[in-house]
Design a protein around this motif. Structure first.
Motif, short mmCIF file in Angstrom:
data_model
loop_
_atom_site.label_atom_id
_atom_site.label_comp_id
_atom_site.label_asym_id
_atom_site.label_seq_id
_atom_site.Cartn_x
_atom_site.Cartn_y
_atom_site.Cartn_z
N HIS A 81 0.02 -5.77 11.93
CA HIS A 81 1.25 -6.12 12.62
C HIS A 81 2.32 -6.26 11.54
O HIS A 81 2.19 -7.11 10.65
CB HIS A 81 1.10 -7.45 13.36
CG HIS A 81 0.03 -7.44 14.42
ND1 HIS A 81 0.12 -6.65 15.54
CD2 HIS A 81 -1.14 -8.10 14.51
CE1 HIS A 81 -0.95 -6.85 16.30
NE2 HIS A 81 -1.73 -7.71 15.69
N LEU A 82 3.36 -5.46 11.58
CA LEU A 82 4.35 -5.48 10.52
C LEU A 82 5.45 -6.47 10.89
O LEU A 82 6.57 -6.11 11.24
CB LEU A 82 4.91 -4.07 10.28
CG LEU A 82 5.41 -3.78 8.87
CD1 LEU A 82 4.38 -4.17 7.81
CD2 LEU A 82 5.78 -2.32 8.72
N PRO A 124 1.72 -0.09 16.55
CA PRO A 124 2.94 0.50 17.15
C PRO A 124 3.85 -0.47 17.87
O PRO A 124 5.06 -0.30 17.85
CB PRO A 124 2.37 1.54 18.13
CG PRO A 124 1.02 1.88 17.59
CD PRO A 124 0.49 0.62 16.97
N LYS A 125 3.30 -1.50 18.52
CA LYS A 125 4.13 -2.37 19.36
C LYS A 125 4.55 -3.66 18.66
O LYS A 125 5.12 -4.53 19.29
CB LYS A 125 3.39 -2.71 20.66
CG LYS A 125 2.89 -1.50 21.44
CD LYS A 125 4.03 -0.60 21.89
CE LYS A 125 3.49 0.57 22.71
NZ LYS A 125 4.55 1.47 23.17
N SER A 126 4.25 -3.78 17.37
CA SER A 126 4.57 -5.03 16.67
C SER A 126 5.18 -4.72 15.31
O SER A 126 4.66 -5.12 14.27
CB SER A 126 3.31 -5.88 16.52
OG SER A 126 2.27 -5.14 15.91
N VAL A 127 6.30 -4.01 15.35
CA VAL A 127 6.98 -3.61 14.12
C VAL A 127 8.36 -4.26 14.07
O VAL A 127 9.18 -4.09 14.98
CB VAL A 127 7.13 -2.08 14.04
CG1 VAL A 127 7.92 -1.68 12.81
CG2 VAL A 127 5.75 -1.41 14.02
N GLN A 132 9.96 1.13 1.35
CA GLN A 132 10.46 1.11 -0.03
C GLN A 132 9.34 0.97 -1.05
O GLN A 132 9.48 1.40 -2.19
CB GLN A 132 11.44 -0.05 -0.20
CG GLN A 132 12.76 0.14 0.53
CD GLN A 132 13.65 -1.10 0.39
OE1 GLN A 132 13.24 -2.13 -0.18
NE2 GLN A 132 14.86 -1.01 0.90
N HIS A 133 8.22 0.38 -0.64
CA HIS A 133 7.19 0.03 -1.61
C HIS A 133 5.86 0.77 -1.46
O HIS A 133 5.10 0.88 -2.44
CB HIS A 133 6.90 -1.48 -1.55
CG HIS A 133 8.08 -2.33 -1.92
ND1 HIS A 133 9.02 -2.76 -1.01
CD2 HIS A 133 8.48 -2.82 -3.13
CE1 HIS A 133 9.94 -3.49 -1.63
NE2 HIS A 133 9.63 -3.54 -2.91
N PHE A 134 5.57 1.29 -0.26
CA PHE A 134 4.26 1.87 -0.01
C PHE A 134 4.38 3.07 0.93
O PHE A 134 5.34 3.16 1.69
CB PHE A 134 3.32 0.83 0.63
CG PHE A 134 3.19 -0.44 -0.14
CD1 PHE A 134 2.34 -0.51 -1.23
CD2 PHE A 134 3.91 -1.57 0.22
CE1 PHE A 134 2.21 -1.70 -1.96
CE2 PHE A 134 3.80 -2.75 -0.49
CZ PHE A 134 2.94 -2.81 -1.58
N PRO A 135 3.40 3.97 0.90
CA PRO A 135 3.35 4.99 1.95
C PRO A 135 3.12 4.33 3.31
O PRO A 135 2.32 3.39 3.43
CB PRO A 135 2.15 5.86 1.54
CG PRO A 135 1.91 5.56 0.10
CD PRO A 135 2.33 4.14 -0.10
N LEU A 193 9.66 -3.15 8.25
CA LEU A 193 9.29 -1.74 8.14
C LEU A 193 10.08 -1.07 7.02
O LEU A 193 9.52 -0.30 6.22
CB LEU A 193 9.53 -1.03 9.46
CG LEU A 193 9.25 0.48 9.48
CD1 LEU A 193 7.79 0.78 9.17
CD2 LEU A 193 9.64 1.08 10.84
N ALA A 194 11.38 -1.37 6.95
CA ALA A 194 12.20 -0.80 5.87
C ALA A 194 11.68 -1.24 4.50
O ALA A 194 11.62 -0.44 3.56
CB ALA A 194 13.65 -1.21 6.06
#
Length: 373
Positions: A30-31, A55-58, A68-71, A63-64
Motif C-alpha cells: 500500500h503506497l 492499485p486502490k491504495s496509492v 524518484q528513488h526506485f523502479p 507514488l511520486a
C-alpha cells in the motif's frame, strides 16, 4: 512523509545486522504516506528491484517519491497470475548474482510462485505474505517455494483491531455525506474473522442493531458468545440499511445487490475484486457519484443503493490510518525477509517463530509507548 516520530528508532533494530549481499526485493505495498520510512529501511537490507503499489491504495505524492528513488511497476492480477508475464516482468529486475524475495500483500504471486521457483531455482528464496486473503491464496496452491505468512500472528491481530476501527470510522463519515447516521441503524456484517470481530464491537458502540452472517461454525459460536445475532444472507440483505463485507471471498453477487432493501449502503473491508462476485464496470445499471466517494446504483425497479468508496476498501478514503500498530507488521515482514535470506527453507507455508514476534513487540512497546521490561 507522514511520521509517528519513532520510526527510525524502531526500524534501526531490524537493520543493525547489516545488508544482505546479493538480495533483490520485489515489494508489493500500500503506497501510503507512512510507507517511505519502511521502504528506506528495506533498502538498507537489500536492493529494491521494484515497488508494486496496490492499485486502490496509492497516495499521489508518495507514488511520486517512489518513482524518484526506485523502479515502480503497475500491479494487477492479470499479469501476476500469468507465468509468462510474471517472468517477463520480474526476471529483468534480478541480476545474475542476486537472489529474489517477494514481499506480497494479497497473494498476487500465489499462482505463479511455482514458475518463479522453476526459473530461478535456489535463487528464489520465497515470499513473505502480509494478509489473510493472501494467506488463503497461497494455502490453496501446491507450493514450490517457502512462504512466510504474518497474517495470523498475534502482532497482526493487534493491527486488525485497528483496521476494524478505521473501517467503521470511514463508513460512518461517508454515510454522513448522504445525510445519514449510524444511530439505531439496522446493519449486517458479513464475516466474523479478525477484522470482522473488531468491526462488530465498534458498530455496537455506535448503537446499531447488528446481524452477523458467517458460514464457519467455529466463528458462528464465537459471534454468539460475544452477544451478536446470527442470520442467513437473505434475511440480512432484506433488513439491512448498512452492509459491511469482511470476507475477502466474493460475499455478494449481482442477485444479492437486487435483494438489498432500497437505500442500503454497502461497504467493503478489502478490494472490490476480492470481496464481491460482480464487476462494477460490468454492472448493467445506471450509476452516479452523488457524493465524493459514494456511488449510487439505480436498479431495474428504479430503487437506489449506495456503494461506499465505489465498492473499494472503505477505510482507504481516509488513508487507512491505524497509527503505530502498522509498524508491528512491517517489522515482521523485515524479519521474515531476513529469515528467508539467511536460513533457506523447504517449500511450504509457515509462521514466524514466536521469539521473533516477542522481540518485535518489546522494541515497539519501548520505542512507541515507553514501556520497558
Amino acid at each position: 512523509m507522514r511520521s509517528q516520530g519513532s520510526e527510525h528508532l524502531f526500524f534501526r533494530h531490524f537493520i543493525q545486522q547489516g545488508a544482505i549481499d546479493g538480495l533483490c526485493i520485489v515489494l508489493v505495498t500500500h503506497l501510503l504516506p507512512d510507507r517511505p520510512h519502511f521502504i528506506q529501511a528495506l533498502a538498507q537490507i537489500g536492493r529494491i528491484g521494484a515497488i508494486l503499489p496496490k492499485p486502490k491504495s496509492v497516495h499521489g505524492p508518495t507514488l511520486a517519491w517512489a518513482h524518484q528513488h526506485f523502479p515502480v511497476l503497475e500491479l494487477n492480477r492479470h499479469w501476476s497470475n500469468c507465468p509468462q508475464q510474471v517472468l517477463a516482468q520480474l526476471a529483468p529486475l534480478v541480476a545474475a548474482h542476486e537472489r529474489l524475495i517477494i514481499l506480497d500483500i494479497g497473494g498476487y504471486f500465489a499462482r505463479t510462485q511455482a514458475q518463479l521457483a522453476e526459473f530461478f531455482g535456489p535463487r528464489f528464496l520465497g515470499v513473505v505474505e502480509m494478509t489473510e486473503n493472501g494467506h488463503q491464496r497461497y494455502e490453496l496452491e501446491p507450493l514450490s517455494a517457502p512462504v512466510l505468512s504474518v497474517a495470523r500472528s498475534p502482532l497482526k491481530q493487534a493491527e486488525d483491531i485497528q483496521i476494524g476501527l478505521s473501517v467503521v470510522y470511514s463508513a460512518e463519515s461517508l454515510a454522513r455525506t448522504l445525510n445519514r447516521t449510524f444511530n439505531v441503524c439496522q446493519a449486517a456484517l458479513f464475516g466474523y474473522g479478525k477484522v470482522g470481530r473488531s468491526i462488530a464491537r465498534e458498530l455496537r458502540c455506535r448503537n446499531l442493531h447488528l446481524d452477523v452472517v458467517e458460514t464457519d461454525e467455529l466463528r458462528q459460536v464465537e459471534a454468539l458468545s460475544h452477544g451478536f445475532r446470527l442470520v442467513d444472507k437473505q434475511q440480512a440483505l432484506s433488513r439491512a440499511e448498512l452492509v459491511v463485507c469482511s470476507t475477502g471471498n466474493g460475499s455478494l453477487n449481482l442477485t444479492d445487490l437486487e435483494a438489498l432493501r432500497p437505500g442500503a449502503m454497502l461497504a467493503s473491508v478489502t478490494s472490490a475484486d476480492d470481496e464481491f462476485a460482480f464487476c462494477l464496470a460490468q454492472l448493467p445499471w445506471p450509476s452516479e457519484e452523488v457524493c465524493p466517494h459514494v456511488l449510487a446504483l439505480t436498479r431495474p425497479d428504479e430503487s437506489v443503493i449506495f456503494l461506499l468508496n465505489r465498492g473499494e476498501a472503505v477505510n482507504f478514503v481516509h488513508g487507512a490510518v491505524i497509527g503505530d500498530y502498522v509498524y508491528l507488521v512491517l517489522a515482521e515482514i523485515m524479519e521474515g525477509m531476513r529469515l528467508l535470506a539467511e536460513f533457506p527453507m523447504v517449500p511450504g507455508l509457515r509462521d514466524l517463530p514466536p521469539d521473533l514476534m516477542r522481540n518485535i513487540a518489546r522494541h515497539w512497546l519501548a520505542d512507541f509507548h515507553g514501556v520497558s521490561q
